[in-house]
Design a protein around this motif. Structure first.
Motif, PDB file in Angstrom:
ATOM      1  N   ASP A  48       0.883  -1.166   0.000  1.00  0.00           N
ATOM      2  CA  ASP A  48       0.000   0.000   0.000  1.00  0.00           C
ATOM      3  C   ASP A  48       0.917   1.210   0.000  1.00  0.00           C
ATOM      4  O   ASP A  48       1.559   1.508   1.013  1.00  0.00           O
ATOM      5  CB  ASP A  48      -0.904   0.002   1.236  1.00  0.00           C
ATOM      6  N   PRO A  49       1.018   1.910  -1.124  1.00  0.00           N
ATOM      7  CA  PRO A  49       1.980   3.019  -1.247  1.00  0.00           C
ATOM      8  C   PRO A  49       1.692   4.182  -0.309  1.00  0.00           C
ATOM      9  O   PRO A  49       2.600   4.924   0.054  1.00  0.00           O
ATOM     10  CB  PRO A  49       1.833   3.455  -2.704  1.00  0.00           C
ATOM     11  N   LEU A  50       0.416   4.337   0.070  1.00  0.00           N
ATOM     12  CA  LEU A  50       0.035   5.369   1.032  1.00  0.00           C
ATOM     13  C   LEU A  50      -1.223   4.887   1.746  1.00  0.00           C
ATOM     14  O   LEU A  50      -2.343   5.050   1.251  1.00  0.00           O
ATOM     15  CB  LEU A  50      -0.220   6.721   0.342  1.00  0.00           C
ATOM     16  N   ASP A  51      -1.015   4.262   2.879  1.00  0.00           N
ATOM     17  CA  ASP A  51      -2.132   3.771   3.678  1.00  0.00           C
ATOM     18  C   ASP A  51      -2.576   4.877   4.620  1.00  0.00           C
ATOM     19  O   ASP A  51      -1.757   5.484   5.306  1.00  0.00           O
ATOM     20  CB  ASP A  51      -1.699   2.544   4.476  1.00  0.00           C
ATOM     21  N   GLY A  52      -3.879   5.140   4.641  1.00  0.00           N
ATOM     22  CA  GLY A  52      -4.385   6.258   5.422  1.00  0.00           C
ATOM     23  C   GLY A  52      -4.510   7.513   4.574  1.00  0.00           C
ATOM     24  O   GLY A  52      -4.204   8.616   5.028  1.00  0.00           O
ATOM     25  N   THR A  53      -4.984   7.340   3.333  1.00  0.00           N
ATOM     26  CA  THR A  53      -5.084   8.481   2.415  1.00  0.00           C
ATOM     27  C   THR A  53      -5.997   9.570   2.967  1.00  0.00           C
ATOM     28  O   THR A  53      -5.708  10.766   2.843  1.00  0.00           O
ATOM     29  CB  THR A  53      -5.577   8.030   1.035  1.00  0.00           C
ATOM     30  N   ARG A  54      -7.098   9.169   3.605  1.00  0.00           N
ATOM     31  CA  ARG A  54      -7.999  10.180   4.168  1.00  0.00           C
ATOM     32  C   ARG A  54      -7.333  10.961   5.303  1.00  0.00           C
ATOM     33  O   ARG A  54      -7.554  12.167   5.452  1.00  0.00           O
ATOM     34  CB  ARG A  54      -9.298   9.522   4.639  1.00  0.00           C
ATOM     35  N   ASP A  55      -6.512  10.282   6.080  1.00  0.00           N
ATOM     36  CA  ASP A  55      -5.744  10.990   7.116  1.00  0.00           C
ATOM     37  C   ASP A  55      -4.784  11.985   6.477  1.00  0.00           C
ATOM     38  O   ASP A  55      -4.640  13.118   6.946  1.00  0.00           O
ATOM     39  CB  ASP A  55      -4.962   9.976   7.961  1.00  0.00           C
ATOM     40  N   PHE A  56      -4.121  11.554   5.406  1.00  0.00           N
ATOM     41  CA  PHE A  56      -3.194  12.407   4.670  1.00  0.00           C
ATOM     42  C   PHE A  56      -3.920  13.656   4.159  1.00  0.00           C
ATOM     43  O   PHE A  56      -3.426  14.785   4.299  1.00  0.00           O
ATOM     44  CB  PHE A  56      -2.615  11.614   3.500  1.00  0.00           C
ATOM     45  N   ILE A  57      -5.095  13.468   3.587  1.00  0.00           N
ATOM     46  CA  ILE A  57      -5.875  14.582   3.042  1.00  0.00           C
ATOM     47  C   ILE A  57      -6.299  15.544   4.140  1.00  0.00           C
ATOM     48  O   ILE A  57      -6.249  16.773   3.968  1.00  0.00           O
ATOM     49  CB  ILE A  57      -7.119  14.039   2.296  1.00  0.00           C
ATOM     50  N   ASP A  58      -6.683  14.999   5.284  1.00  0.00           N
ATOM     51  CA  ASP A  58      -7.201  15.817   6.379  1.00  0.00           C
ATOM     52  C   ASP A  58      -6.114  16.461   7.237  1.00  0.00           C
ATOM     53  O   ASP A  58      -6.409  17.164   8.209  1.00  0.00           O
ATOM     54  CB  ASP A  58      -8.115  14.982   7.274  1.00  0.00           C
ATOM     55  N   GLY A  59      -4.844  16.202   6.898  1.00  0.00           N
ATOM     56  CA  GLY A  59      -3.755  16.833   7.632  1.00  0.00           C
ATOM     57  C   GLY A  59      -3.274  16.063   8.843  1.00  0.00           C
ATOM     58  O   GLY A  59      -2.417  16.551   9.594  1.00  0.00           O
ATOM     59  N   SER A  60      -3.794  14.857   9.052  1.00  0.00           N
ATOM     60  CA  SER A  60      -3.338  14.022  10.162  1.00  0.00           C
ATOM     61  C   SER A  60      -1.992  13.386   9.816  1.00  0.00           C
ATOM     62  O   SER A  60      -1.721  13.094   8.645  1.00  0.00           O
ATOM     63  CB  SER A  60      -4.375  12.923  10.440  1.00  0.00           C
ATOM     64  N   PRO A  61      -1.141  13.119  10.806  1.00  0.00           N
ATOM     65  CA  PRO A  61       0.134  12.441  10.556  1.00  0.00           C
ATOM     66  C   PRO A  61       0.005  10.915  10.477  1.00  0.00           C
ATOM     67  O   PRO A  61       0.992  10.229  10.239  1.00  0.00           O
ATOM     68  CB  PRO A  61       0.976  12.841  11.766  1.00  0.00           C
ATOM     69  N   ASP A  62      -1.217  10.398  10.668  1.00  0.00           N
ATOM     70  CA  ASP A  62      -1.399   8.948  10.793  1.00  0.00           C
ATOM     71  C   ASP A  62      -1.541   8.244   9.453  1.00  0.00           C
ATOM     72  O   ASP A  62      -2.549   7.589   9.166  1.00  0.00           O
ATOM     73  CB  ASP A  62      -2.627   8.648  11.660  1.00  0.00           C
ATOM     74  N   PHE A  63      -0.553   8.383   8.599  1.00  0.00           N
ATOM     75  CA  PHE A  63      -0.510   7.650   7.339  1.00  0.00           C
ATOM     76  C   PHE A  63       0.821   6.921   7.266  1.00  0.00           C
ATOM     77  O   PHE A  63       1.773   7.248   7.992  1.00  0.00           O
ATOM     78  CB  PHE A  63      -0.701   8.583   6.144  1.00  0.00           C
ATOM     79  N   CYS A  64       0.896   5.920   6.413  1.00  0.00           N
ATOM     80  CA  CYS A  64       2.118   5.114   6.360  1.00  0.00           C
ATOM     81  C   CYS A  64       2.267   4.430   5.012  1.00  0.00           C
ATOM     82  O   CYS A  64       1.371   4.488   4.164  1.00  0.00           O
ATOM     83  CB  CYS A  64       2.126   4.074   7.489  1.00  0.00           C
ATOM     84  N   ILE A  65       3.389   3.774   4.849  1.00  0.00           N
ATOM     85  CA  ILE A  65       3.676   2.912   3.705  1.00  0.00           C
ATOM     86  C   ILE A  65       3.727   1.485   4.220  1.00  0.00           C
ATOM     87  O   ILE A  65       4.372   1.213   5.230  1.00  0.00           O
ATOM     88  CB  ILE A  65       5.024   3.287   3.060  1.00  0.00           C
ATOM     89  N   SER A  66       3.025   0.575   3.557  1.00  0.00           N
ATOM     90  CA  SER A  66       3.003  -0.829   3.979  1.00  0.00           C
ATOM     91  C   SER A  66       3.556  -1.719   2.872  1.00  0.00           C
ATOM     92  O   SER A  66       3.114  -1.636   1.723  1.00  0.00           O
ATOM     93  CB  SER A  66       1.575  -1.277   4.318  1.00  0.00           C
TER      94      SER A  66
END
Length: 251
Positions: free
Chosen positions: A86-104
């Protein structure tokens, strides 16, 4: 998998993280895919980078990414070993400005993850685990083993930020006592249980296999477990839709 390959995978995921963070500085605009989930330029750029890097690193191992999920099941079903990313897991977090996204990144062999790596670009922290080895956290160039922990007074339950109102989850939590609920995005939930911060992660509703594979591997290597609602281990690449069932991740 040898130490040299681990070092390269850590480096590759770090570079993908830099790409994501650079894009985050300028834009979090997104479009919506056919499955009604968002996609950003960061998703696409990380996907292209990881696809090229892994293809060069292990040219004989096929790759299934969230952004290449159109690969037919008739092709995938013959794979005995493949990268699941998953190249960017937590896309909605990324969009909303949260730091809780990752690469899996997970390596699947015989329908189960034998290697898992999760990288938090915002915190610059890696978690990984080799088959039959303890799970490792890498922070500030220092590596150390991580272990789950038992609740001291009450259980710390972590759930997805956008799934807190899921009907199945609400019904499940009604059966629990002596707990506090925390919200966190992406597969980082597995990692924080693995290092003893949280104790329990129930997942109801839609979840894809690239969302779970690396996290399962890491959590198991730290002493935890992940099972479906029939108390059985999750398996991978056995269905056309690439959807993981509802599950319980626990310390």
């Amino acid at each position: 998998m040898n130490k040299a390959l681990i070092s390269q995978l850590l480096n590759i995921s770090s570079q993908a993280g830099e790409i994501i963070m650079d894009i985050r500085k300028n834009s979090t605009e997104f479009s919506v895919k056919d499955d009604n989930t968002p996609i950003t330029e960061a998703d696409k750029a990380s996907h292209e980078f990881l696809l090229n890097a892994l293809s060069k690193l292990t040219p004989n191992i096929p790759i299934l990414s969230e952004e290449s999920s159109h690969i037919p099941f008739s092709v995938r079903t013959s794979w005995k070993e493949y990268w699941l990313i998953d190249p960017l897991d937590g896309t909605r977090d990324f969009i909303d400005g949260s730091p809780d996204f990752c690469i899996s990144i997970a390596l699947i062999k015989n329908n189960y993850p034998t290697f898992g790596l999760i990288y938090s670009p915002f915190n610059q922290v890696h978690y990984y685990r080799l088959d039959n080895q303890p799970s490792i956290k890498v922070e500030n160039r220092k590596s150390f083993k991580i272990l789950t922990s038992k609740p001291k007074r009450w259980k710390k339950i972590v759930v997805g930020r956008y799934s807190i109102n899921n009907k199945g989850l609400k019904e499940h939590l009604k059966l629990k006592t002596n707990f506090e609920t925390f919200k966190l995005g992406s597969a980082l939930k597995f990692c924080l249980i693995a290092e003893g911060i949280y104790h329990y992660y129930p997942k109801f509703g839609r979840c894809s296999e690239w969302d779970t594979a690396a996290g399962i591997c890491i959590l198991e290597g730290a002493g935890g477990s992940v099972v479906n609602l029939d108390n059985k281990a999750l398996k991978f690449n056995l269905t056309e839709d690439i959807i993981s069932p509802s599950f319980i991740a626990t310390a």
